[in-house]
Design an enzyme around this catalytic site. Structure first.
Site, PDB file in Angstrom:
ATOM      1  N   ASN A   1      -7.132  -1.144   5.798  1.00 58.89           N
ATOM      2  CA  ASN A   1      -7.082  -1.815   7.105  1.00 58.89           C
ATOM      3  C   ASN A   1      -5.502  -2.011   7.099  1.00 58.89           C
ATOM      4  O   ASN A   1      -5.045  -2.454   8.194  1.00 58.89           O
ATOM      5  CB  ASN A   1      -7.749  -3.188   6.832  1.00 58.89           C
ATOM      6  CG  ASN A   1      -7.377  -4.294   7.933  1.00 58.89           C
ATOM      7  OD1 ASN A   1      -7.510  -4.275   9.351  1.00 58.89           O
ATOM      8  ND2 ASN A   1      -6.408  -5.202   7.423  1.00 58.89           N
TER       9      ASN A   1
ATOM     10  N   VAL B   1       0.673  -1.257  -0.150  1.00 59.56           N
ATOM     11  CA  VAL B   1       0.109  -0.007  -0.136  1.00 59.56           C
ATOM     12  C   VAL B   1       0.642   1.283  -0.037  1.00 59.56           C
ATOM     13  O   VAL B   1       0.401   2.452  -0.069  1.00 59.56           O
ATOM     14  CB  VAL B   1      -1.032   0.118   1.256  1.00 59.56           C
ATOM     15  CG1 VAL B   1      -1.878  -1.053   0.879  1.00 59.56           C
ATOM     16  CG2 VAL B   1      -0.352   0.175   2.600  1.00 59.56           C
TER      17      VAL B   1
ATOM     18  N   TYR C   1       3.300   5.001  15.575  1.00 57.74           N
ATOM     19  CA  TYR C   1       1.991   4.265  15.360  1.00 57.74           C
ATOM     20  C   TYR C   1       0.896   5.316  15.701  1.00 57.74           C
ATOM     21  O   TYR C   1      -0.144   5.420  14.967  1.00 57.74           O
ATOM     22  CB  TYR C   1       2.004   3.275  16.318  1.00 57.74           C
ATOM     23  CG  TYR C   1       0.737   2.228  15.882  1.00 57.74           C
ATOM     24  CD1 TYR C   1       0.650   1.416  14.813  1.00 57.74           C
ATOM     25  CD2 TYR C   1      -0.273   2.172  16.911  1.00 57.74           C
ATOM     26  CE1 TYR C   1      -0.542   0.587  14.543  1.00 57.74           C
ATOM     27  CE2 TYR C   1      -1.252   1.597  16.902  1.00 57.74           C
ATOM     28  CZ  TYR C   1      -1.492   0.881  15.772  1.00 57.74           C
ATOM     29  OH  TYR C   1      -2.830  -0.178  15.503  1.00 57.74           O
ATOM     30  N   ALA C   2       1.076   5.824  17.030  1.00 57.50           N
ATOM     31  CA  ALA C   2       0.034   6.701  17.536  1.00 57.50           C
ATOM     32  C   ALA C   2      -0.388   7.912  16.648  1.00 57.50           C
ATOM     33  O   ALA C   2      -1.507   8.522  16.350  1.00 57.50           O
ATOM     34  CB  ALA C   2       0.337   7.282  18.687  1.00 57.50           C
ATOM     35  N   ALA C   3       0.918   8.658  16.132  1.00 56.32           N
ATOM     36  CA  ALA C   3       0.557   9.683  15.005  1.00 56.32           C
ATOM     37  C   ALA C   3      -0.037   9.426  13.735  1.00 56.32           C
ATOM     38  O   ALA C   3      -0.888   9.897  13.364  1.00 56.32           O
ATOM     39  CB  ALA C   3       2.111  10.110  14.730  1.00 56.32           C
TER      40      ALA C   3
ATOM     41  N   ILE D   1      -6.807  -6.177  20.045  1.00 60.36           N
ATOM     42  CA  ILE D   1      -7.303  -7.334  19.344  1.00 60.36           C
ATOM     43  C   ILE D   1      -6.198  -8.407  19.208  1.00 60.36           C
ATOM     44  O   ILE D   1      -5.215  -8.392  19.069  1.00 60.36           O
ATOM     45  CB  ILE D   1      -7.871  -6.993  17.949  1.00 60.36           C
ATOM     46  CG1 ILE D   1      -8.532  -5.560  18.261  1.00 60.36           C
ATOM     47  CG2 ILE D   1      -8.658  -7.920  17.513  1.00 60.36           C
ATOM     48  CD1 ILE D   1      -9.575  -5.583  19.174  1.00 60.36           C
TER      49      ILE D   1
END
Ligand code: NAD
Length: 244
Positions: free
Chosen positions: A87, A61, A152-154, A185
């Site tokens: 996703n 992607v 990741y949070a950004a 998850i």
């Protein structure tokens, strides 16, 4: 069978939440296109689905040319794309002081720029159709942050920003855009998280369990369905109440 005659594209659809989501759309009558950069996992997923209504494309992607070819082939085959689920995602965790620029850039490239590139390729077809649903993978981490997950949070907070922007931009054209913010998850992604952290998360979660891929798939199916016809620009937390 809420998705009979619908064409659904799921990025990162070879494993985890994406694979479960693809399976559920197939069960509800959709033609499904999954893409993933992991060819072996994609081929294994195809075997598991055992359906002539699913196509797998080996696509990264971060690569606009590969995305473009997949979208073109899908339009040639089906003539439309009704649902795009952005996703695909990765983590490359570390404290800020130890996070090198490549870990920052790689996570941005997949989790944020990947969403931009896939949507940019699919949106013109939805605009032509005058209908469509775009669903993005955010995270509780994008809402509340986390130690060791700067990159990741950004990206997951960024996904919230673009979801709301696209909801405003595309809403008048008949396209709804929403995001899901999963808690922890049970997938390959959280397999790397130390067990004691997962136990802590379970204890903090009012429902006292981690989430399962099917919990998130159900949210995607609902948001993609006509039952959610008036839901646009929302970030749906699916986390067992973790952040209440
Ligand atoms: P996973 O690692 O099990 O699956 C992710 C899939 O994406 C894999 O098949 C992987 O090969 C694919 N992928 C990764 N980079 C790609 C790329 N550049 N191009 C194409 N495919 C690529 O992860 P998961 O837990 O199923 O996560 C799915 C999404 O949900 C991610 O965006 C993730 O950030 C998000 N999410 C997961 C959790 C969790 O606890 N598991 C929580 C919140 C959000």
């Amino acid at each position: 069978m809420r998705f009979t005659d619908k064409v659904v594209m799921v990025t990162g659809g070879a494993q985890g939440i994406g694979k479960e989501t693809a399976k559920r759309f197939l069960q509800e009558g959709a033609s499904v296109v999954i893409c993933d950069y992991d060819k072996a996992a994609g081929v294994a997923a195809l075997e598991e689905f055992n359906s002539d209504k699913v196509d797998f494309y080996k696509v990264d992607v971060t690569d606009s040319a590969q995305i473009g070819q997949m979208v073109e082939s899908t339009i040639n085959k089906h003539g439309r794309i009704d649902v795009l689920i952005n996703n695909a995602g990765i983590t490359l965790d570390g404290f800020l002081t130890k996070m090198d620029e490549s870990a920052w850039e790689k996570v941005i490239a997949v989790n944020l720029s990947g969403v931009f590139k896939c949507t940019k390729a699919v949106a013109p077809h939805m605009l032509k159709q005058g209908s469509g649903v775009i669903l993005n993978a955010s995270s509780v981490i994008g809402l509340y942050g986390n130690i060791g997950q700067t990159n990741y949070a950004a990206t997951k907070a960024g996904v919230i920003g673009l979801t709301k922007s696209w909801a405003k931009e595309f809403g008048p054209k008949g396209i709804r855009v929403n995001a899901v913010a999963p808690g922890f998850i049970e997938t390959g992604m959280t397999a790397a998280v130390p067990q004691k952290v997962l136990d802590l998360m379970k204890d903090k979660t009012p429902l006292r369990r981690l989430g399962r891929p099917e919990d998130i798939a159900s949210a995607y199916l609902y948001l993609a369905s006509d039952e959610a016809n008036y839901i646009n620009g929302t970030i749906l937390s699916v986390d067992g109440g973790l952040v209440v």
